[in-house]
Design an enzyme around this catalytic site. Structure first.
Site, PDB file in Angstrom:
ATOM      1  N   ASP A  25       0.837  -1.212   0.000  1.00  0.00           N
ATOM      2  CA  ASP A  25       0.000   0.000   0.000  1.00  0.00           C
ATOM      3  C   ASP A  25       0.870   1.260   0.000  1.00  0.00           C
ATOM      4  O   ASP A  25       0.678   2.165   0.813  1.00  0.00           O
ATOM      5  CB  ASP A  25      -0.932   0.014   1.226  1.00  0.00           C
ATOM      6  CG  ASP A  25      -1.612  -1.326   1.464  1.00  0.00           C
ATOM      7  OD1 ASP A  25      -2.009  -1.966   0.471  1.00  0.00           O
ATOM      8  OD2 ASP A  25      -1.746  -1.732   2.635  1.00  0.00           O
ATOM      9  N   GLU A 201     -11.082  -0.619  -3.383  1.00  0.00           N
ATOM     10  CA  GLU A 201     -10.318  -0.006  -2.296  1.00  0.00           C
ATOM     11  C   GLU A 201      -9.097   0.712  -2.858  1.00  0.00           C
ATOM     12  O   GLU A 201      -8.858   0.743  -4.064  1.00  0.00           O
ATOM     13  CB  GLU A 201      -9.887  -1.066  -1.283  1.00  0.00           C
ATOM     14  CG  GLU A 201      -8.893  -2.084  -1.830  1.00  0.00           C
ATOM     15  CD  GLU A 201      -8.511  -3.171  -0.833  1.00  0.00           C
ATOM     16  OE1 GLU A 201      -9.229  -3.345   0.174  1.00  0.00           O
ATOM     17  OE2 GLU A 201      -7.491  -3.855  -1.078  1.00  0.00           O
TER      18      GLU A 201
END
Length: 325
Positions: A25, A201
């Site tokens: 991420d 997401e």
């Protein structure tokens, strides 16, 4: 050192992928001070780190400064995920998601603030939970400004909609508060978005060519993980879902020929030379033993991307490990 027309210049450091191992991420922010600031999920999911360097390649060897650690119990005590660092109104902010012992997947969004010029120094103050219109699993908050309005985009579960998370947008009244109604921009619906889990997401915003693009990631976090994209005109009402169109196919996905699996949860930056750079994580093997969440080898990667004649970004395919082409 090269001499060009009598001037000396140092060639850009070559990026070698993976850029930073075991950092998922990934978020890179190029500040006006000439530093690239980096933060990401660590495999232990227990802390927030920030590092900086004057080049993207330099982030690999930069010291990771721990700026916050999880609590032992209660809120903020489990699965610290997907931090982003932003500079807003002369202060630094980190957006991240955290759950709690006893409910390890019941995440909420939190915000930290730092008034120091250098966010590796000074004090990070907890601004608390960023409250959305309703309370449910929520994470992956990102923010961007357009025409004097700051927006938050994030992933959240809506009880009436099957699946894990959809993408929402809202205007902000300050860097830790949304104002008014949150509206849904996208939900998992295409076949490639619903493999393993129904997930949208990891949004990231990109403004260019009269358009605003929001990339996001979908499906389970194994080799099926892939990036999608939403597009709106920069003169449209960004809070109107009808302003946004959704690409029917992934814009970035697994490339077996290059041994790159499950690329996603990206961010954007630019090189000192002005090249557009995609920052993302991926694994270099397909088969994972056990829960992909417990596999630490989602490595941070970087590569250049270009633009199509219609003004949309062309991310190409994930490049193989080694020096960036």
């Amino acid at each position: 050192t090269l001499s060009v027309h009598g001037q000396t210049s140092t060639p850009a450091l070559e990026i070698v992928n993976p850029l930073i191992e075991q950092r998922a991420d990934p978020w890179v922010y190029l500040h006006t001070d000439g530093y690239y600031y980096f933060t990401a999920s660590v495999p232990e999911y227990d802390r927030l780190e920030v590092r900086r360097a004057t080049s993207i390649a330099g982030l690999a060897a930069a010291e990771a400064v721990v700026i916050w650690r999880k609590r032992d119990t209660g809120p903020l005590s489990k699965h610290i995920w997907a931090p982003e660092i932003h500079y807003i109104d002369e202060k630094w902010y980190i957006y991240f998601a955290a759950a709690r012992e006893g409910a390890p997947f019941d995440h909420r969004i939190y915000v930290l603030e730092n008034e120091s010029a250098n966010p590796l120094e000074g004090t990070w103050v907890e601004k608390g939970q960023l409250k959305t219109n309703w309370q449910s699993f929520s994470l992956d908050a990102t923010t961007f400004e357009h025409n004097g309005v700051r927006y938050l985009v994030w992933a959240q579960r809506e009880p009436a909609i099957p699946g894990n998370s959809n993408l929402y947008i809202a205007a902000m009244s300050d860097p830790w508060t949304i104002s008014g109604r949150q509206v849904m921009l996208s939900k998992p619906e295409y076949d490639w978005e619903i493999i393993g889990f129904l997930v949208n997401e990891g949004p990231a915003a990109l403004k260019r060519n009269g358009k605003i693009f929001i990339t996001y990631s979908a499906s389970a976090t194994d080799y099926n993980y892939a990036m999608g994209m939403l597009t709106a005109s920069d003169s449209s009402d960004l809070l109107d879902p009808a302003s946004w169109s959704k690409a029917p196919d992934p814009v970035f996905q697994t490339n077996e020929a290059n041994s790159q699996y499950g690329p996603g949860h990206n961010s954007f930056t630019v090189s000192p030379e002005g090249d557009d750079i995609l920052i993302y994580h991926a694994r270099n093997y397909k088969d994972i033993v056990g829960d992909p969440l417990n596999d630490p080898n989602r490595h941070t990667r970087a590569q250049k991307f270009t633009w199509n004649s219609d003004g949309t970004p062309n991310f190409g395919v994930p490049v193989p490990d080694g020096p960036m082409p």
